[in-house]
Write an enzyme that holds these catalytic residues in place. Structure first.
Site, mmCIF file in Angstrom:
data_model
loop_
_atom_site.group_PDB
_atom_site.id
_atom_site.type_symbol
_atom_site.label_atom_id
_atom_site.label_comp_id
_atom_site.label_asym_id
_atom_site.label_seq_id
_atom_site.Cartn_x
_atom_site.Cartn_y
_atom_site.Cartn_z
ATOM 1 N N HIS A 130 0.835 -1.209 0.000
ATOM 2 C CA HIS A 130 0.000 0.000 0.000
ATOM 3 C C HIS A 130 0.870 1.260 0.000
ATOM 4 O O HIS A 130 1.112 1.883 1.015
ATOM 5 C CB HIS A 130 -0.930 -0.003 1.207
ATOM 6 C CG HIS A 130 -2.170 0.800 0.984
ATOM 7 N ND1 HIS A 130 -3.439 0.300 1.118
ATOM 8 C CD2 HIS A 130 -2.328 2.091 0.609
ATOM 9 C CE1 HIS A 130 -4.329 1.234 0.853
ATOM 10 N NE2 HIS A 130 -3.676 2.340 0.542
ATOM 11 N N HIS B 108 -10.584 -0.246 0.428
ATOM 12 C CA HIS B 108 -10.482 0.869 1.372
ATOM 13 C C HIS B 108 -11.866 0.928 2.015
ATOM 14 O O HIS B 108 -12.804 1.460 1.433
ATOM 15 C CB HIS B 108 -10.148 2.145 0.593
ATOM 16 C CG HIS B 108 -10.322 3.427 1.356
ATOM 17 N ND1 HIS B 108 -9.271 4.286 1.598
ATOM 18 C CD2 HIS B 108 -11.398 4.012 1.926
ATOM 19 C CE1 HIS B 108 -9.710 5.334 2.285
ATOM 20 N NE2 HIS B 108 -11.005 5.199 2.490
ATOM 21 N N ASP C 278 0.740 2.485 3.808
ATOM 22 C CA ASP C 278 -0.152 3.555 3.344
ATOM 23 C C ASP C 278 0.617 4.874 3.243
ATOM 24 O O ASP C 278 0.102 5.940 3.592
ATOM 25 C CB ASP C 278 -1.385 3.705 4.258
ATOM 26 C CG ASP C 278 -2.500 4.503 3.580
ATOM 27 O OD1 ASP C 278 -2.364 4.836 2.380
ATOM 28 O OD2 ASP C 278 -3.505 4.801 4.251
#
Lengths: 331, 444
Positions: free
Chosen positions: B63, B182, B308
């Site tokens: 990610h 998500h 992320d």
């Protein structure tokens, strides 16, 4: 020197609040009521008392802030609050710039940081800012705090510290001390910076803060912050010393937060009748502007024995004078 | 790598091989030439004293926002992959929510060309599930997969129409690829910018409720049940979601999930007043959630750690808290933060821990896990698990510095990363006392 007496009296008062004055001298901004010490609060209250007397005498302005320039930068419209700040600044001899946000480069996309920088470059001493984003004034103070003083005149849902101070001042005029006093704030707490500034400040002064409002308009976790939360009006105002009705933004209905204005009135409107539950000498307050007949009945708002609404407005100028004096005089 | 490298007495931590033992490793011409006890260095080998260091397969981040195309003021392929290499990563999944998003063959071709020219680690492109991330029309998944797309995701703009999601699962199956979810219900988020609770209330900021994530996890699990598809949940932040995922796994559904270093180490209580480098989506939750996430990594409910990594410019992050974009960078701090949280506390062995960064994320997205053995191309990270250092976000490899860990004292650091046989990163300062000879970092 028309005001030499005045200046002496101010200094006299400050000499009795040395601790508070020291804290104020170390402070550059008023962003929140959260971080005010009790000494600072006492000091500001004492000074506001004096400034209130001064204002009532209709004298020419003092000159204690002559040479200082204060800019009102209001990204949200508010003629009332802006006028109060302007009067306070002018009464102390400061120059006031009302920065016209609507017709400035802000409407062309300039950031609040750039606007503040521009004003700093013009040797402005203090920015009084109102903005729709919580924390916007804190962020500016962090970036430009060594060049400018910042007074938060309302940031999003977060704070409106001079309103908190003027409300506490108004209550103190009535009761002398707020230790153990019950203050009930009624209405839309979630979106209210007035409620937040009052809650933090009143807790410091020893008051017991209750709120009442619809489940949709009480923010999550408020009970964990020392506030007694009610969804019905009666327990909130039972034995209250002060009841503060908040302005209801009518667009909340469109957002699905209110079933109807009619229902709100039935459940939360403050009127003469409901006051029978409160303390016999209860007083009613409202930060304005009023939606007459929605959060408070017109009769009650105008009742000189029960309503402090006009006193709040009057005290606002005195409190803002105290704040300007403490932040800018000698700093 | 033209030169040859000899790492002496290093703890090889190789999860896919279930091996954790001290040995010598020799690398020549970009390949692992030998590994075992008492190997001999050869003339001309650059030598590294590996005592108390770990040698692991290169990390895999499933990610990463590399931002290219179109947002290269935040990050580009070059800076993003350099940042990855500095964090020990040799493989990253580049998220598709770029400008324009990766949703068609021509745009993917542009991205692949940039990756070819600029990346110093392996970049696997992700494409969007729906065209323009509109949540409506599916992208040509089979074509895109054949061109090199490794997974599909509408990260940032979750598919809210479950009918569309159902068809997406079915197409992804045909394409042989995983969808990365998500999990967020935008109507429940409703403009929120931090976790809903007393912390948000005290700051006067609109909150994001638990249900925003958990309700979405619950309904997407039901679509997985319906279709028999596979789904990976990215950046899980709440204890409730963990419970839902555990239950789905128990029922044999093909779901996997990861969480991030920041959700494992911070909670809403840590947010510095209006500091936008603490603003990310999903938001930092409570300490109880943080504990549940750690527990879920230990018991296997969560399968991997992913960063992320979400760079944003200083200008964007200097906006007021409610207006600033969501996201924090994280490639260069993932290892030390989680090492401290999971290994120093003895919750995981080094082998179990490194697995969360290597073979497990590989398996989730269908890459064969790397095994450290002779003949393999070198794709490795050399780690000092005890090194104390201070992280300075402004001095990192990323173009952006939006990290909540700026100036934090860390323990554990990547000293050397070899990606696809080439030196992609070396910490010259901290290698200097251990190295004889000089290593050339590949230029790209």
């Amino acid at each position: 020197m028309p005001h030499s007496n005045q200046t002496t009296r101010v200094e006299d008062i400050l000499s009795k609040h040395l601790d508070g004055r020291k804290c104020w001298q170390a402070r550059r901004h008023l962003l929140d009521t959260k971080d005010l010490t009790n000494a600072e609060i006492d000091c500001a209250m004492a000074l506001a008392s004096e400034f209130k007397k001064f204002r009532s005498q209709h004298l020419p302005p003092m000159d204690v802030l002559s040479g200082k320039t204060i800019a009102n930068v209001f990204y949200e419209n508010s003629t009332r609050t802006r006028s109060s700040f302007e009067l306070a600044a002018k009464s102390l001899g400061a120059t006031v710039l009302n920065f016209d946000v609507g017709s400035s480069s802000v409407s062309k996309g300039e950031t609040i940081l750039d606007t503040a920088r521009t004003l700093a470059s013009m040797d402005i001493d203090c920015i009084v800012q109102r903005h729709s984003s919580s924390g916007s004034c804190h962020q500016l103070a962090q970036q430009l705090g060594d060049q400018l003083h910042f007074v938060n005149a309302g940031d999003g849902w977060n704070g409106h510290p001079t309103q908190g101070l003027l409300d506490a001042f108004t209550m103190l005029e009535v009761l002398g001390s707020l230790k153990g006093a019950k203050v009930s704030i009624v209405g839309d707490i979630t979106h209210s910076r007035v409620a937040r500034s009052n809650i933090w400040l009143l807790q410091k002064l020893g008051a017991e803060v209750h709120v009442a409002g619809p489940t949709t308009l009480i923010p999550a976790g408020l009970d964990k912050l020392g506030v007694k939360v009610h969804y019905e009006l009666e327990p909130a105002i039972k034995n209250a010393d002060f009841i503060m009705a908040l302005r209801l933004q009518l667009e909340r209905q469109k957002q699905g937060l209110l079933a109807s204005i009619g229902e709100y009135k039935k459940l939360y409107r403050i009127d003469h009748k409901c006051l029978s539950l409160a303390k016999p000498n209860v007083k009613v307050m409202h930060p304005g502007p009023l939606n007459r007949g929605i959060e408070i009945t017109s009769d009650l708002a105008d009742d000189p024995n029960l309503s402090l609404i006009e006193t709040q407005v009057k005290n606002g100028v005195a409190i803002r004078m105290a704040v300007f004096y403490l932040l800018l005089n000698g700093n | 790598m033209q030169q040859s490298l000899f790492i002496k007495s290093v703890l090889v931590v190789d999860p896919a091989n279930k091996k954790q033992e001290v040995m010598d490793v020799r690398i020549k011409d970009g390949l692992i030439a030998g590994c075992g006890a008492n190997l001999k260095a050869e003339d001309g080998d650059c030598q590294i004293d590996g005592k108390n260091l770990w040698l692991t397969p290169g990390f895999v981040d499933i990610h990463t926002h590399l931002r290219d195309l179109g947002q290269s003021d935040k990050e580009d392929i070059q800076t993003g992959t350099k940042s990855a290499a500095a964090g020990g990563y040799t493989k990253v999944l580049a998220m598709a929510n770029t400008d324009p998003p990766i949703d068609s063959a021509p745009i993917l071709t542009l991205l692949l060309k940039k990756i070819e020219e600029q990346a110093c680690v392996k970049v696997y492109p992700v494409a969007t599930v729906t065209k323009g991330m509109s949540g409506e029309e599916l992208t040509p998944m089979v074509d895109l997969a054949r061109m090199g797309v490794q997974a599909f995701s509408d990260d940032g703009m979750p598919v809210s129409n479950l009918g569309v999601l159902r068809r997406a699962f079915e197409h992804a199956k045909l394409a042989g690829r995983t969808i990365i979810s998500h999990a967020e219900d935008h109507d429940l988020t409703a403009g929120g910018c931090m976790h809903e609770g007393p912390q948000a209330t005290a700051l006067g900021l609109p909150g994001i409720p638990y249900a925003s994530e958990a309700a979405c996890v619950a309904r997407e699990i039901e679509v997985v049940r319906q279709t028999g598809g596979t789904l990976h949940f990215g950046h899980i932040s709440t204890a409730i979601s963990v419970d839902l995922i555990a239950q789905a796994k128990k029922q044999g559904l093909k779901v996997t999930a990861d969480t991030t270093p920041h959700h494992l180490t911070l909670s809403a209580d840590d947010i510095k007043e209006y500091d936008t480098s603490f603003k990310m989506n999903p938001p930092l939750r409570t300490e109880a959630d943080q504990k549940a996430l750690v527990e879920a990594l230990v018991n296997g409910t969560l399968d991997a750690i992913a960063t992320d990594h979400a760079p944003h410019t200083k200008m964007e992050k200097s906006l007021p808290f409610d207006k600033a974009p969501f996201g924090v960078i994280g490639l260069e701090t993932a290892l030390p933060l989680t090492l401290e949280k999971l290994v120093k506390t003895k919750r995981l062995t080094p082998l179990q821990f490194i697995s969360l960064f290597t073979d497990k994320p590989s398996t989730i997205i269908g890459i064969s896990p790397y095994i450290l053995k002779p003949g393999e191309q070198a794709d490795l990270a050399l780690i000092d698990p005890e090194l104390s250092w201070q992280y300075d976000a402004s001095k990192g490899m990323s173009k952006s510095c939006n990290s909540p860990f700026h100036l934090r004292n860390m323990t554990g650091k990547v000293l050397l990363t070899i990606a696809q046989g080439k030196v992609a990163y070396q910490d010259e300062l901290n290698l200097s006392s251990r190295i004889s000879g000089k290593l050339q970092t590949a230029t790209k």
